[in-house]
Design a protein around this motif. Structure first.
Motif, short mmCIF file in Angstrom:
data_model
loop_
_atom_site.label_atom_id
_atom_site.label_comp_id
_atom_site.label_asym_id
_atom_site.label_seq_id
_atom_site.Cartn_x
_atom_site.Cartn_y
_atom_site.Cartn_z
N LEU A 1 -22.71 -31.54 8.75
CA LEU A 1 -21.31 -31.77 8.39
C LEU A 1 -20.52 -30.46 8.39
O LEU A 1 -19.40 -30.40 8.90
CB LEU A 1 -21.21 -32.43 7.00
N VAL A 2 -21.12 -29.41 7.82
CA VAL A 2 -20.43 -28.12 7.74
C VAL A 2 -20.29 -27.51 9.13
O VAL A 2 -19.21 -27.00 9.48
CB VAL A 2 -21.16 -27.16 6.77
N SER A 3 -21.32 -27.57 9.94
CA SER A 3 -21.25 -26.94 11.27
C SER A 3 -20.22 -27.62 12.16
O SER A 3 -19.62 -26.97 13.02
CB SER A 3 -22.62 -26.93 11.95
N SER A 4 -19.98 -28.91 11.95
CA SER A 4 -18.98 -29.63 12.75
C SER A 4 -17.59 -29.61 12.12
O SER A 4 -16.62 -30.02 12.75
CB SER A 4 -19.43 -31.08 12.96
N GLY A 5 -17.51 -29.16 10.87
CA GLY A 5 -16.24 -29.18 10.16
C GLY A 5 -15.93 -30.52 9.52
O GLY A 5 -14.90 -30.67 8.86
N ASP A 6 -16.81 -31.49 9.70
CA ASP A 6 -16.57 -32.83 9.14
C ASP A 6 -16.69 -32.88 7.62
O ASP A 6 -16.26 -33.86 7.00
CB ASP A 6 -17.53 -33.85 9.76
N HIS A 7 -17.25 -31.85 7.01
CA HIS A 7 -17.32 -31.83 5.54
C HIS A 7 -15.94 -31.90 4.91
O HIS A 7 -15.78 -32.43 3.82
CB HIS A 7 -18.07 -30.59 5.04
N GLU A 8 -14.93 -31.39 5.61
CA GLU A 8 -13.57 -31.41 5.07
C GLU A 8 -13.01 -32.81 4.95
O GLU A 8 -12.11 -33.06 4.15
CB GLU A 8 -12.66 -30.53 5.91
N MET A 9 -13.52 -33.75 5.74
CA MET A 9 -13.07 -35.14 5.66
C MET A 9 -14.04 -36.00 4.85
O MET A 9 -13.62 -36.99 4.25
CB MET A 9 -12.94 -35.74 7.07
N SER A 10 -15.31 -35.63 4.81
CA SER A 10 -16.32 -36.47 4.21
C SER A 10 -16.65 -36.13 2.76
O SER A 10 -16.99 -37.02 1.99
CB SER A 10 -17.62 -36.38 5.02
N LEU A 11 -16.56 -34.87 2.40
CA LEU A 11 -16.91 -34.44 1.05
C LEU A 11 -15.66 -34.21 0.23
O LEU A 11 -14.55 -34.15 0.76
CB LEU A 11 -17.76 -33.16 1.10
N ARG A 12 -15.83 -34.07 -1.07
CA ARG A 12 -14.69 -33.83 -1.96
C ARG A 12 -14.68 -32.34 -2.34
O ARG A 12 -15.64 -31.83 -2.88
CB ARG A 12 -14.82 -34.67 -3.22
N ARG A 13 -13.54 -31.70 -2.05
CA ARG A 13 -13.42 -30.27 -2.38
C ARG A 13 -13.21 -30.12 -3.88
O ARG A 13 -12.41 -30.82 -4.50
CB ARG A 13 -12.25 -29.66 -1.62
#
Length: 104
Positions: A90-102
């Protein structure tokens, strides 16, 4: 608390009573080198089914008709290494910004 790090990111997972390689339901926190922190809720397919079956009896979520969670990451197999691999992707693709909660 179980922590795994590879020098790039750190994943902390609240385990409860299960062993790290058997865990199917966990809350996690992802720390990036930038200082950003993100939350994640990890479940396996099997664990989601157990939860929804339980809700069928308790009446929650229209008696287990649906499941929702804002930072959900579903893994096919149990274990913290599966969770870590998912977060790393998720982090390597940048998808963590949409999938996880900051976290602030």
């Amino acid at each position: 608390m179980y922590e795994i790090s590879d020098g790039f990111l750190t994943l902390q997972v609240e385990l409860g009573e299960d062993l790290p390689e058997a865990i199917e339901n966990a809350d996690g926190w992802v720390s990036l080198p930038t200082g950003e922190r993100w939350s994640a809720t990890f479940l396996t397919y099997r664990e989601m089914g157990r939860i929804m079956e339980r809700w069928a009896g308790t009446g929650e979520c229209l008696a287990g008709t649906y499941f929702t969670c804002p930072d959900l990451v579903v893994t096919r197999r149990p274990g913290v290494h599966e969770m870590f691999a998912a977060v790393r992707d998720l982090v390597s693709s940048g998808d963590h910004e949409m999938s996880l909660r900051r976290l602030e």
